[in-house]
Design a protein around this motif. Structure first.
Motif, mmCIF file in Angstrom:
data_model
loop_
_atom_site.group_PDB
_atom_site.id
_atom_site.type_symbol
_atom_site.label_atom_id
_atom_site.label_comp_id
_atom_site.label_asym_id
_atom_site.label_seq_id
_atom_site.Cartn_x
_atom_site.Cartn_y
_atom_site.Cartn_z
ATOM 1 N N GLN A 13 2.377 -2.737 9.412
ATOM 2 C CA GLN A 13 1.489 -3.873 9.223
ATOM 3 C C GLN A 13 1.794 -4.695 7.974
ATOM 4 O O GLN A 13 1.236 -5.767 7.799
ATOM 5 N N ILE A 14 2.646 -4.214 7.114
ATOM 6 C CA ILE A 14 2.976 -4.945 5.891
ATOM 7 C C ILE A 14 4.243 -5.750 6.125
ATOM 8 O O ILE A 14 5.267 -5.206 6.514
ATOM 9 N N PRO A 15 4.178 -7.069 5.908
ATOM 10 C CA PRO A 15 5.351 -7.910 6.124
ATOM 11 C C PRO A 15 6.516 -7.505 5.225
ATOM 12 O O PRO A 15 6.318 -7.027 4.108
ATOM 13 N N ALA A 16 7.711 -7.722 5.727
ATOM 14 C CA ALA A 16 8.910 -7.401 4.947
ATOM 15 C C ALA A 16 8.894 -8.151 3.620
ATOM 16 O O ALA A 16 8.455 -9.292 3.542
ATOM 17 N N GLY A 17 9.351 -7.502 2.593
ATOM 18 C CA GLY A 17 9.446 -8.131 1.282
ATOM 19 C C GLY A 17 8.169 -8.074 0.476
ATOM 20 O O GLY A 17 8.151 -8.494 -0.665
ATOM 21 N N ARG A 23 -0.081 -1.385 -3.121
ATOM 22 C CA ARG A 23 -0.686 -2.131 -2.011
ATOM 23 C C ARG A 23 -0.871 -1.243 -0.784
ATOM 24 O O ARG A 23 -1.912 -1.277 -0.130
ATOM 25 N N ALA A 24 0.128 -0.442 -0.490
ATOM 26 C CA ALA A 24 0.023 0.473 0.652
ATOM 27 C C ALA A 24 -1.081 1.499 0.428
ATOM 28 O O ALA A 24 -1.847 1.795 1.345
ATOM 29 N N ALA A 25 -1.177 2.016 -0.793
ATOM 30 C CA ALA A 25 -2.213 3.003 -1.100
ATOM 31 C C ALA A 25 -3.608 2.386 -0.987
ATOM 32 O O ALA A 25 -4.540 3.020 -0.477
ATOM 33 N N SER A 26 -3.774 1.153 -1.436
ATOM 34 C CA SER A 26 -5.064 0.473 -1.339
ATOM 35 C C SER A 26 -5.453 0.267 0.119
ATOM 36 O O SER A 26 -6.606 0.493 0.509
ATOM 37 N N PHE A 27 -4.491 -0.174 0.914
ATOM 38 C CA PHE A 27 -4.753 -0.401 2.336
ATOM 39 C C PHE A 27 -5.096 0.917 3.022
ATOM 40 O O PHE A 27 -6.056 1.000 3.793
ATOM 41 N N GLU A 28 -4.351 1.949 2.726
ATOM 42 C CA GLU A 28 -4.609 3.259 3.327
ATOM 43 C C GLU A 28 -5.986 3.778 2.912
ATOM 44 O O GLU A 28 -6.722 4.336 3.733
ATOM 45 N N ALA A 29 -6.369 3.568 1.657
ATOM 46 C CA ALA A 29 -7.684 4.013 1.188
ATOM 47 C C ALA A 29 -8.807 3.254 1.897
ATOM 48 O O ALA A 29 -9.848 3.835 2.215
ATOM 49 N N ALA A 30 -8.596 1.973 2.149
ATOM 50 C CA ALA A 30 -9.593 1.186 2.876
ATOM 51 C C ALA A 30 -9.737 1.705 4.302
ATOM 52 O O ALA A 30 -10.862 1.846 4.811
ATOM 53 N N LEU A 31 -8.620 1.981 4.957
ATOM 54 C CA LEU A 31 -8.677 2.531 6.315
ATOM 55 C C LEU A 31 -9.370 3.891 6.320
ATOM 56 O O LEU A 31 -10.172 4.187 7.217
ATOM 57 N N GLU A 32 -9.082 4.691 5.321
ATOM 58 C CA GLU A 32 -9.702 6.010 5.220
ATOM 59 C C GLU A 32 -11.215 5.885 5.022
ATOM 60 O O GLU A 32 -11.994 6.645 5.595
ATOM 61 N N ALA A 74 -9.284 -5.465 12.350
ATOM 62 C CA ALA A 74 -9.142 -6.785 11.738
ATOM 63 C C ALA A 74 -8.530 -6.732 10.342
ATOM 64 O O ALA A 74 -8.004 -7.739 9.856
ATOM 65 N N LEU A 75 -8.577 -5.588 9.705
ATOM 66 C CA LEU A 75 -8.108 -5.484 8.326
ATOM 67 C C LEU A 75 -6.601 -5.703 8.236
ATOM 68 O O LEU A 75 -5.827 -5.108 8.975
ATOM 69 N N SER A 76 -6.215 -6.563 7.324
ATOM 70 C CA SER A 76 -4.804 -6.880 7.128
ATOM 71 C C SER A 76 -4.383 -6.517 5.710
ATOM 72 O O SER A 76 -5.094 -6.845 4.749
ATOM 73 N N PRO A 77 -3.242 -5.876 5.557
ATOM 74 C CA PRO A 77 -2.768 -5.562 4.206
ATOM 75 C C PRO A 77 -2.424 -6.817 3.405
ATOM 76 O O PRO A 77 -2.303 -6.764 2.192
ATOM 77 N N ASP A 78 -2.302 -7.954 4.082
ATOM 78 C CA ASP A 78 -2.029 -9.214 3.394
ATOM 79 C C ASP A 78 -3.234 -9.729 2.627
ATOM 80 O O ASP A 78 -3.091 -10.512 1.693
ATOM 81 N N ASP A 79 -4.430 -9.339 3.035
ATOM 82 C CA ASP A 79 -5.655 -9.828 2.413
ATOM 83 C C ASP A 79 -6.142 -8.812 1.387
ATOM 84 O O ASP A 79 -6.979 -7.963 1.673
ATOM 85 N N ILE A 80 -5.623 -8.933 0.188
ATOM 86 C CA ILE A 80 -5.905 -7.953 -0.865
ATOM 87 C C ILE A 80 -7.395 -7.901 -1.189
ATOM 88 O O ILE A 80 -7.954 -6.828 -1.392
#
Length: 101
Positions: A13-17, A23-32, A74-80
């Protein structure tokens, strides 16, 4: 192609680059956090059904659980900002729901 029951990988789900461990840890924590709330709703639904709660109460709990699904999808890793808000909101919600069990 994913099957309907498969969950996307965080990395997918995270765009290349734009990858970062933070950021990945924050997104994973939100999903959790969402998943914990989903579980708390499920426990409350089971308890309500076992104790013969009225259908309105059970329906309200099921609606809350459905909100978890919608927010997770709906959660996107792009939307910090949304990631941070969801993590906070669902952490608070889970605490409240668990206090009701």
């Amino acid at each position: 192609m994913k099957k309907p029951h498969e969950v996307s990988s965080i990395v997918d789900q995270i765009p290349a680059g734009e990858w970062s461990s933070e950021r990945a840890a924050s997104f994973e924590a939100a999903l959790e956090a969402i998943n914990h709330a989903f579980g708390a709703y499920s426990a409350l639904i089971a308890k309500a059904e076992a104790h013969g709660a009225d259908e309105a109460q059970i329906s309200q709990l099921k609606a809350g659980r459905e909100s978890c699904i919608r927010d997770r999808e709906a959660l996107s890793p792009d939307d910090i900002a949304a990631v941070a808000e969801i993590r906070h909101r669902y952490t608070v919600l889970t605490r409240r729901l668990r206090s009701e069990t």
